[in-house]
Design a protein around this motif. Structure first.
Motif, PDB file in Angstrom:
ATOM      1  N   TYR A  12      25.221 -60.508  -1.534  1.00 24.96           N
ATOM      2  CA  TYR A  12      23.990 -59.988  -2.118  1.00 24.96           C
ATOM      3  C   TYR A  12      23.512 -58.752  -1.372  1.00 24.96           C
ATOM      4  CZ  TYR A  12      19.358 -60.009  -4.258  1.00 24.96           C
ATOM      5  OH  TYR A  12      18.228 -59.658  -4.949  1.00 24.96           O
ATOM      6  N   ALA A  13      23.778 -58.682  -0.073  1.00 24.07           N
ATOM      7  CA  ALA A  13      23.328 -57.542   0.738  1.00 24.07           C
ATOM      8  C   ALA A  13      23.922 -56.225   0.250  1.00 24.07           C
ATOM      9  CB  ALA A  13      23.682 -57.761   2.205  1.00 24.07           C
ATOM     10  N   GLU A  14      25.037 -56.269  -0.476  1.00 20.44           N
ATOM     11  CA  GLU A  14      25.637 -55.051  -1.009  1.00 20.44           C
ATOM     12  C   GLU A  14      24.716 -54.365  -2.013  1.00 20.44           C
ATOM     13  OE1 GLU A  14      28.534 -53.647   0.008  1.00 20.44           O
ATOM     14  OE2 GLU A  14      28.449 -55.208   1.547  1.00 20.44           O
ATOM     15  N   LYS A  15      23.773 -55.115  -2.590  1.00 22.38           N
ATOM     16  CA  LYS A  15      22.846 -54.542  -3.561  1.00 22.38           C
ATOM     17  C   LYS A  15      21.696 -53.792  -2.885  1.00 22.38           C
ATOM     18  CE  LYS A  15      23.573 -58.563  -6.629  1.00 22.38           C
ATOM     19  NZ  LYS A  15      24.275 -57.923  -7.770  1.00 22.38           N
ATOM     20  N   ILE A  16      21.534 -53.998  -1.577  1.00 22.20           N
ATOM     21  CA  ILE A  16      20.390 -53.427  -0.855  1.00 22.20           C
ATOM     22  C   ILE A  16      20.749 -52.062  -0.287  1.00 22.20           C
ATOM     23  CG2 ILE A  16      18.751 -53.774   1.019  1.00 22.20           C
ATOM     24  CD1 ILE A  16      18.520 -55.761  -1.342  1.00 22.20           C
ATOM     25  N   ARG A  17      19.935 -51.063  -0.611  1.00 21.01           N
ATOM     26  CA  ARG A  17      20.151 -49.702  -0.112  1.00 21.01           C
ATOM     27  C   ARG A  17      19.105 -49.297   0.925  1.00 21.01           C
ATOM     28  NH1 ARG A  17      19.896 -49.042  -5.421  1.00 21.01           N
ATOM     29  NH2 ARG A  17      18.130 -47.596  -5.282  1.00 21.01           N
ATOM     30  N   HIS A  18      17.902 -49.850   0.819  1.00 24.48           N
ATOM     31  CA  HIS A  18      16.806 -49.397   1.676  1.00 24.48           C
ATOM     32  C   HIS A  18      16.126 -50.576   2.363  1.00 24.48           C
ATOM     33  CE1 HIS A  18      17.523 -45.767  -0.514  1.00 24.48           C
ATOM     34  NE2 HIS A  18      16.970 -46.195  -1.619  1.00 24.48           N
ATOM     35  N   ALA A  19      16.336 -50.712   3.665  1.00 23.68           N
ATOM     36  CA  ALA A  19      15.652 -51.734   4.463  1.00 23.68           C
ATOM     37  C   ALA A  19      15.878 -51.403   5.931  1.00 23.68           C
ATOM     38  CB  ALA A  19      16.169 -53.134   4.149  1.00 23.68           C
ATOM     39  N   GLY A  20      14.865 -51.668   6.752  1.00 24.86           N
ATOM     40  CA  GLY A  20      15.019 -51.425   8.175  1.00 24.86           C
ATOM     41  C   GLY A  20      16.019 -52.381   8.803  1.00 24.86           C
ATOM     42  N   ALA A  21      15.825 -53.670   8.557  1.00 25.52           N
ATOM     43  CA  ALA A  21      16.747 -54.700   9.049  1.00 25.52           C
ATOM     44  C   ALA A  21      16.905 -55.747   7.955  1.00 25.52           C
ATOM     45  CB  ALA A  21      16.223 -55.344  10.324  1.00 25.52           C
ATOM     46  N   ILE A  22      18.129 -56.222   7.762  1.00 29.94           N
ATOM     47  CA  ILE A  22      18.434 -57.204   6.720  1.00 29.94           C
ATOM     48  C   ILE A  22      18.822 -58.512   7.387  1.00 29.94           C
ATOM     49  CG2 ILE A  22      19.875 -57.718   4.728  1.00 29.94           C
ATOM     50  CD1 ILE A  22      20.340 -54.695   4.420  1.00 29.94           C
ATOM     51  N   HIS A  47      14.285 -53.987  17.213  1.00 25.68           N
ATOM     52  CA  HIS A  47      13.156 -54.366  16.364  1.00 25.68           C
ATOM     53  C   HIS A  47      12.222 -53.189  16.072  1.00 25.68           C
ATOM     54  CE1 HIS A  47      10.066 -55.663  19.742  1.00 25.68           C
ATOM     55  NE2 HIS A  47      10.089 -54.371  19.567  1.00 25.68           N
ATOM     56  N   VAL A  48      12.543 -52.006  16.582  1.00 25.22           N
ATOM     57  CA  VAL A  48      11.762 -50.812  16.238  1.00 25.22           C
ATOM     58  C   VAL A  48      12.345 -50.267  14.943  1.00 25.22           C
ATOM     59  CG1 VAL A  48      11.004 -48.530  16.966  1.00 25.22           C
ATOM     60  CG2 VAL A  48      11.337 -50.340  18.667  1.00 25.22           C
ATOM     61  N   LEU A  49      11.596 -50.463  13.840  1.00 26.54           N
ATOM     62  CA  LEU A  49      12.133 -50.236  12.500  1.00 26.54           C
ATOM     63  C   LEU A  49      11.201 -49.349  11.674  1.00 26.54           C
ATOM     64  CD1 LEU A  49      13.027 -53.978  11.828  1.00 26.54           C
ATOM     65  CD2 LEU A  49      14.661 -52.170  12.394  1.00 26.54           C
ATOM     66  N   PRO A  50      11.752 -48.663  10.680  1.00 26.18           N
ATOM     67  CA  PRO A  50      10.923 -47.833   9.809  1.00 26.18           C
ATOM     68  C   PRO A  50      10.002 -48.686   8.936  1.00 26.18           C
ATOM     69  CG  PRO A  50      13.177 -47.913   8.993  1.00 26.18           C
ATOM     70  CD  PRO A  50      13.177 -48.582  10.335  1.00 26.18           C
TER      71      PRO A  50
END
Length: 437
Positions: A342-352, A371-374
């Protein structure tokens, strides 16, 4: 009973309501900007004297002279030995994992040689000196020391300068112990916009750095934004966020507590759940109402959920991924059957965070990734803090005589097309036949 927004992707105004929920204005008001500008001007003009004045005025303890502002390294070691063995072990375990992960991020230089002997490549070098801002008082997070200091050290930064306010003159022993574990080179007990200004421009005691990293309040964030250009910064972060995508097969109490884990940061934090199962959303809402009364930071969680939290029903998991990519969250939990796929569908995330057993707090403390994330949808174009943020790249160009002839003719043509004669002639001087442009 906790109030939380309920949205349905099938509603005609869904995107408008979602965007209104996501909206976050991180721009400081005029008053904050004015204060920060004045502080920076004072630090630049008066150096240590201004730093002492601001510390005495805002931090609740009296610094006699500049020597009082620096924390001896022996004090860090003292803090390490003073904390309980359990905390020592936890810090070391977390640090080892963060350090090991960071080792995989190191960029290496490279080069290649063309047929005519021209060499091209890239040289990677660490920053000379970095400043690390660490909040003090109630917002004292040793985990932030680990996450900011260790990638800098792995990158090979020459000197790491930490600044941390000590409200009322009190040290946070765990923060100092974390600094000891990370090998921080110097520590100054100063905070606020004045500490950022001191790091950016230098004073008689605090050396000027090349980049400033680390979290802080609105004055610290505004100061970082203001000095950007004089120095580099990591980012100007907004409130913490978590987005959970669930297929409805995870324990509802697990999901409720995951939403709490970010909501407890502050009243502006955002917790959102996407699920195609309306009955499961009701179960999570019931779990929220059941668990909330027992939470230590109940009022903060309740406010965050009421103002910026949401339970969202989507058509299916494919649509959930589309909505997630629009939100571009800081933290994304994939509590689904096949999370890797399912993670292949995700394009935008700081941490998955993949799978039902991968709770977000593991990433906050000890999983290994930073843990320093956008935040605030900036994951659309930016990345987690890493070793690469403490390295810089220089291009390598070594042109052979044959290459100077070939490349020189191309450069000459383009330079003359731009009307830059000196550029063209500089290249032409190295041609084999100087009379031929």
């Amino acid at each position: 009973m906790a109030e939380i927004h309920k949205l349905d992707s099938s509603d005609g105004d869904f995107m408008q309501r979602l965007d209104a929920l996501l909206a976050w204005d991180s721009v400081s008001d005029a008053g904050v900007n004015q204060v920060v500008q004045e502080v920076i001007a004072e630090i630049r003009a008066r150096g240590d004297a201004a730093l002492i004045d601001y510390t005495n005025r805002f931090d609740g303890w009296q610094a006699g002279d500049a020597a009082d502002l620096e924390v001896p390294l022996a004090r860090l070691e003292q803090a390490w030995h003073a904390i309980p063995a359990e905390q020592q072990q936890a810090l070391k375990h977390a640090a080892d994992r963060v350090r090991a992960y960071a080792e995989h991020q190191k960029l290496a230089g490279w080069e290649y040689t063309e047929a005519d002997g021209t060499l091209l490549g890239q040289k990677v070098t660490p920053l000379d000196r970095v400043g690390l801002y660490v909040p003090g008082g109630k917002a004292a997070y040793p985990s932030s020391v680990l996450m900011n200091a260790l990638p800098a050290k792995v990158a090979g930064v020459g000197e790491l300068i930490m600044v941390v306010p000590t409200p009322g003159g009190e040290f946070n022993e765990l923060v100092l112990a974390a600094a000891f574990e990370c090998g921080v080179d110097r520590v100054f007990r100063v905070g606020g916009a004045q500490a950022v200004a001191a790091l950016a421009y230098g004073t008689e005691s605090v050396p000027a750095v090349d980049k400033i990293v680390g979290p802080g309040n609105i004055y610290v964030a505004t100061a970082k934004r203001t000095v950007f250009g004089q120095v580099g910064i990591d980012m100007v972060a907004g409130p913490s966020e978590i987005l959970v995508i669930c297929d409805g097969k995870t324990d509802p109490e697990w999901i409720a507590m995951d939403l709490f884990s970010q909501a407890e940061h502050d009243e502006d934090a955002q917790s959102i759940l996407l699920c195609p199962d309306g009955e499961f959303l009701d179960q999570v809402e019931a779990a929220i109402d059941r668990l909330l009364p027992g939470m230590q930071r109940r009022e903060i969680i309740e406010t965050a959920l009421r103002t910026r939290g949401a339970l969202i029903r989507v058509r299916d998991l494919d649509e959930a991924a589309e909505v997630a990519n629009h939100i571009a969250p800081e933290h994304l939990e994939l509590s689904v059957e096949n999370p890797r796929e399912y993670a292949e569908k995700i394009r935008h995330a700081g941490a998955i965070f993949m799978g039902r057993h991968t709770s977000e707090p593991l990433g906050d403390y000890c999983a290994g990734p930073n843990h320093v994330l956008p935040t605030s949808r900036t994951a659309r174009f930016s990345s987690p803090l890493g070793v690469y943020d403490f390295q810089k790249r220089s291009s390598l160009i070594l042109v052979s005589p044959e290459g100077a002839d070939t490349l020189g003719r191309t450069a000459s043509t383009l330079a003359r097309g731009e009307g830059l004669e000196a550029h063209a002639r500089s290249a032409e001087y190295r041609l084999k036949d100087r009379g031929r442009p």
